[in-house]
Design a protein around this motif. Sequence first.
Motif, mmCIF file in Angstrom:
data_model
loop_
_atom_site.group_PDB
_atom_site.id
_atom_site.type_symbol
_atom_site.label_atom_id
_atom_site.label_comp_id
_atom_site.label_asym_id
_atom_site.label_seq_id
_atom_site.Cartn_x
_atom_site.Cartn_y
_atom_site.Cartn_z
ATOM 1 N N ASN A 7 -0.627 11.494 1.792
ATOM 2 C CA ASN A 7 -1.142 11.466 0.422
ATOM 3 C C ASN A 7 -1.417 12.839 -0.171
ATOM 4 O OD1 ASN A 7 -1.524 8.679 -0.513
ATOM 5 N ND2 ASN A 7 -2.601 8.495 1.426
ATOM 6 N N ARG A 8 -0.924 13.874 0.453
ATOM 7 C CA ARG A 8 -1.314 15.212 0.003
ATOM 8 C C ARG A 8 -0.928 15.490 -1.444
ATOM 9 N NH1 ARG A 8 2.366 19.087 3.634
ATOM 10 N NH2 ARG A 8 3.012 17.039 4.261
ATOM 11 N N TYR A 9 0.128 14.871 -1.963
ATOM 12 C CA TYR A 9 0.555 15.131 -3.345
ATOM 13 C C TYR A 9 0.274 13.955 -4.284
ATOM 14 C CZ TYR A 9 2.645 18.954 -0.877
ATOM 15 O OH TYR A 9 2.818 20.054 -0.070
ATOM 16 N N GLU A 63 -6.065 1.074 -0.436
ATOM 17 C CA GLU A 63 -7.318 1.780 -0.658
ATOM 18 C C GLU A 63 -7.717 2.629 0.541
ATOM 19 O OE1 GLU A 63 -11.911 0.854 -2.007
ATOM 20 O OE2 GLU A 63 -10.410 -0.710 -2.121
ATOM 21 N N ASP A 64 -7.890 3.933 0.288
ATOM 22 C CA ASP A 64 -8.353 4.917 1.268
ATOM 23 C C ASP A 64 -7.415 5.109 2.465
ATOM 24 O OD1 ASP A 64 -10.609 5.517 -0.262
ATOM 25 O OD2 ASP A 64 -11.772 3.927 0.691
ATOM 26 N N SER A 65 -6.198 4.589 2.410
ATOM 27 C CA SER A 65 -5.262 4.764 3.506
ATOM 28 C C SER A 65 -4.829 6.226 3.611
ATOM 29 C CB SER A 65 -4.022 3.886 3.284
ATOM 30 O OG SER A 65 -3.062 4.129 4.274
ATOM 31 N N GLU A 66 -4.547 6.678 4.830
ATOM 32 C CA GLU A 66 -4.099 8.056 5.014
ATOM 33 C C GLU A 66 -2.628 8.234 4.653
ATOM 34 O OE1 GLU A 66 -5.192 9.964 8.634
ATOM 35 O OE2 GLU A 66 -7.193 9.100 8.610
ATOM 36 N N ARG A 96 -7.894 7.698 -4.028
ATOM 37 C CA ARG A 96 -8.093 6.463 -3.279
ATOM 38 C C ARG A 96 -6.941 5.476 -3.361
ATOM 39 N NH1 ARG A 96 -13.284 3.372 -4.109
ATOM 40 N NH2 ARG A 96 -12.788 2.721 -2.005
ATOM 41 N N ARG A 97 -6.167 5.439 -4.460
ATOM 42 C CA ARG A 97 -5.230 4.332 -4.649
ATOM 43 C C ARG A 97 -3.862 4.799 -5.121
ATOM 44 N NH1 ARG A 97 -7.137 -1.034 -4.692
ATOM 45 N NH2 ARG A 97 -4.924 -1.373 -4.572
ATOM 46 N N HIS A 98 -3.355 4.117 -6.147
ATOM 47 C CA HIS A 98 -1.993 4.305 -6.638
ATOM 48 C C HIS A 98 -1.930 5.366 -7.733
ATOM 49 C CE1 HIS A 98 -1.509 0.446 -4.712
ATOM 50 N NE2 HIS A 98 -2.355 -0.109 -5.554
ATOM 51 N N SER A 99 -0.706 5.888 -7.928
ATOM 52 C CA SER A 99 -0.441 6.735 -9.089
ATOM 53 C C SER A 99 1.058 6.764 -9.340
ATOM 54 C CB SER A 99 -0.976 8.160 -8.896
ATOM 55 O OG SER A 99 -0.248 8.815 -7.886
ATOM 56 N N SER A 100 1.413 7.127 -10.544
ATOM 57 C CA SER A 100 2.821 7.366 -10.876
ATOM 58 C C SER A 100 2.874 8.700 -11.608
ATOM 59 C CB SER A 100 3.392 6.241 -11.737
ATOM 60 O OG SER A 100 2.672 6.122 -12.938
#
Length: 108
Positions: free
Chosen positions: A53-55, A31-34, A60-64
Amino acid sequence: MNKLKELDFSDVGFSVESSQQFATVIFDRAEDSESCAITIVANGKINQFVGNNRYNPSGRRHSSCVYVQEEWEDGEIIKICTIQHKGTTFVEVHSVTLDEMEYLFPKR
């Protein structure tokens, strides 16, 4: 397995009838990590690295994301994403920039 809904891509100008999925990317972010762990599955291989996390489509969290390209030369590339944000899961379609392609798939 029952299909609950079929997505319509006509409003994003993408030709699904002549397109190919070429990669699946998982952004695993605290959560909220750079930074986040990025796992790329493409061409029968797995590539993992810690990146920024630019892409990542989640703020805030996960994605696929499943990356898909129209089959003709210079065909448009989109990513179809599931995104977790504040306890809610979203399904979104995003455009993909050349910078993103070069960052995630430098040898493609």
